[in-house]
Design an enzyme around this catalytic site. Sequence first.
Site, short mmCIF file in Angstrom:
data_model
loop_
_atom_site.label_atom_id
_atom_site.label_comp_id
_atom_site.label_asym_id
_atom_site.label_seq_id
_atom_site.Cartn_x
_atom_site.Cartn_y
_atom_site.Cartn_z
N LYS A 192 0.85 -1.20 0.00
CA LYS A 192 0.00 0.00 0.00
C LYS A 192 0.88 1.26 0.00
O LYS A 192 0.68 2.17 -0.77
CB LYS A 192 -0.91 -0.03 1.22
CG LYS A 192 -1.81 1.18 1.33
CD LYS A 192 -2.77 1.03 2.49
CE LYS A 192 -3.46 2.35 2.78
NZ LYS A 192 -4.36 2.29 3.93
N GLY A 245 -4.75 -1.97 4.99
CA GLY A 245 -4.02 -3.12 4.46
C GLY A 245 -4.70 -4.44 4.78
O GLY A 245 -4.87 -5.30 3.92
N GLU A 331 -4.30 -6.63 15.00
CA GLU A 331 -3.83 -5.31 14.57
C GLU A 331 -4.98 -4.30 14.68
O GLU A 331 -4.77 -3.12 14.93
CB GLU A 331 -3.30 -5.37 13.13
CG GLU A 331 -2.40 -4.19 12.78
CD GLU A 331 -1.57 -4.41 11.52
OE1 GLU A 331 -0.42 -4.89 11.62
OE2 GLU A 331 -2.07 -4.10 10.42
N LYS A 471 9.69 -0.57 13.88
CA LYS A 471 10.26 -0.29 12.55
C LYS A 471 11.29 0.83 12.64
O LYS A 471 12.36 0.77 12.03
CB LYS A 471 9.15 0.15 11.57
CG LYS A 471 8.16 -0.94 11.19
CD LYS A 471 7.17 -0.39 10.18
CE LYS A 471 5.97 -1.28 10.00
NZ LYS A 471 4.94 -0.72 9.15
O1 LIG Z 1 1.19 -2.73 2.31
P1 LIG Z 1 2.33 -2.14 3.02
O2 LIG Z 1 2.31 -0.64 3.03
O3 LIG Z 1 3.64 -2.68 2.51
O4 LIG Z 1 2.23 -2.56 4.54
C1 LIG Z 1 2.25 -3.88 4.93
C2 LIG Z 1 1.72 -4.09 6.31
O5 LIG Z 1 2.49 -3.40 7.27
C3 LIG Z 1 1.66 -2.95 8.34
O6 LIG Z 1 1.66 -1.56 8.30
C4 LIG Z 1 2.14 -3.44 9.67
O7 LIG Z 1 3.51 -3.34 9.83
C5 LIG Z 1 0.31 -3.54 8.05
O8 LIG Z 1 -0.72 -2.81 8.57
C6 LIG Z 1 0.31 -3.63 6.57
O9 LIG Z 1 -0.65 -4.53 6.12
#
Ligand SMILES: O=P(O)(O)OC[C@H]1O[C@](O)(CO)[C@@H](O)[C@@H]1O
Length: 500
Positions: A192, A245, A331, A471
């Site tokens: 995303k 997500g 989550e 992170k």
């Molecule tokens: O689709 P992205 O932006 O790579 O994020 C992946 C996943 O990481 C998260 O932010 C959790 O770390 C989730 O909510 C999300 O589904």
Amino acid sequence: MAGGAFDGLRAHAARLSGTPLRKLIETDPARACDFALRVGPLYANFARQRYDRAALDELFALAEAADLPGAMRKLLDGAPVNATEGRAALHTALRSDLSRQAAARDAYVEASEVRVRMRRMIEALEASEITDIVSVGIGGSDLGPRLVVDALSGAARRRFRVHFLSNVDGSAAQRALAGLDPKRTAAILISKTFGTQETLLNGRIVRDWLGDDARVYAVSANVQRAGDFGIAPERILPMWDWVGGRYSLWSAVGFPIALAIGMDAFENLLAGAAEMDGHAQAAPLQQNLPARHALTAVWNRNALGAATQAVLPYDERLKLLPNYLQQLVMESLGKSARLDGAALREQTVPVWWGGAGTDTQHSFFQALHQGTQVVPADFIGVVHGDDPYAENRKALLANLLAQTEALANGSTSDDPHRAYAGNRPSTLILLDALTPQSLGMLIAMYEHSVYLQAVLWGINAFDQFGVELGKQVASRLLPALNGDSEADDPVTRELLARLR
Ligand SMILES: O=P(O)(O)OC[C@H]1O[C@](O)(CO)[C@@H](O)[C@@H]1O
């Protein structure tokens, strides 16, 4: 809900504390049928939950007070239910045209247009030499597609084999690519944000392995970043900020699903979810399956104090459901602050965990039967299989029934080691068959239950700030691992010295 709103539930739990489940059912046998709900191919029986009709009335009063029907309406209409990020959570618009608001209806049209593009891209891939697809993503950009592909691909050889790569551990990439031919493989990078470390690192590995950019596709709400990565605009499918997500498998994030099972089957998955959306919005509270599921979750957590919840699919094809639900539920509901920022007085999400029966009967079921903690469980079964081994399905279903009965009723013995206390609550969910439609309904049922639990607890189901801190620390420690910087924390410093 305001503090103290659950005191009435606890009073019912205290009243019932001396009445085991077996007795509740014996004195009110009609609940075996009355506590069940059916929505199309989905049947759910709540008779083995530790509430009686009076406690259930209290739960419905709670649902009225929290205005669950109004909350459902707000979700569908694209109200900013993700209040901490000031936006809508319009995953329902990816599959249903149920909104009365122009913005939500525009979202529905936009999502349908992207599916038209997706269909064309699949047709082009079908006409090519490609045999294998590597789907790179993590969390919500992986778990949903992985679950559905595993559940619905079937045993027969399909046009594409779809492989998933999520973990940043290099051995995951090595294994995912082992045995594949770069000339016959295409990759889809799903993110995303298009800023997730794991997906970008794995995406680069796969792109380099492919040898050129020609067979790399992307799905992202950040089309700009996907383009900067080197992916051609005609190979980027968009998604939007208004899809979380973990609620996104219905969007172009479902590209790997559509490749694995075909675009028509993908549309059927969406149709099943849309059927559940319609039910969640229109069914009165007493007959509303997601509402009943959410109220049961709140009962088990806040009235009985259950700290964990098991999910036990009795179907090999649904073995990834617990992994998928862990993200969806934990989550979404792992929060300690109310929407207005005040600290919560009630407990929120229990730990969700589980695995497929009958395997798990031979691993952790001992603790479910005789452990000191009561673990409520969702058992999920499928009546008709699609394999040729009818005797095995009968055995599977017999085990499913046996476990729910044994957990509820227990069995006495003079020998304490051989006694079963029983009184372990469970919900039994049965699908007539595992089809794109019934799976879409099941997943949407859980989505809505999660949202309604959040409404009952007064929290936001659609943010996940809790995942950010780790992170940030990891990105500070990456240079430290190379020896280019030092950690402030003395324990981390000591550990770094060992890792270097
Ligand atoms: O689709 P992205 O932006 O790579 O994020 C992946 C996943 O990481 C998260 O932010 C959790 O770390 C989730 O909510 C999300 O589904």
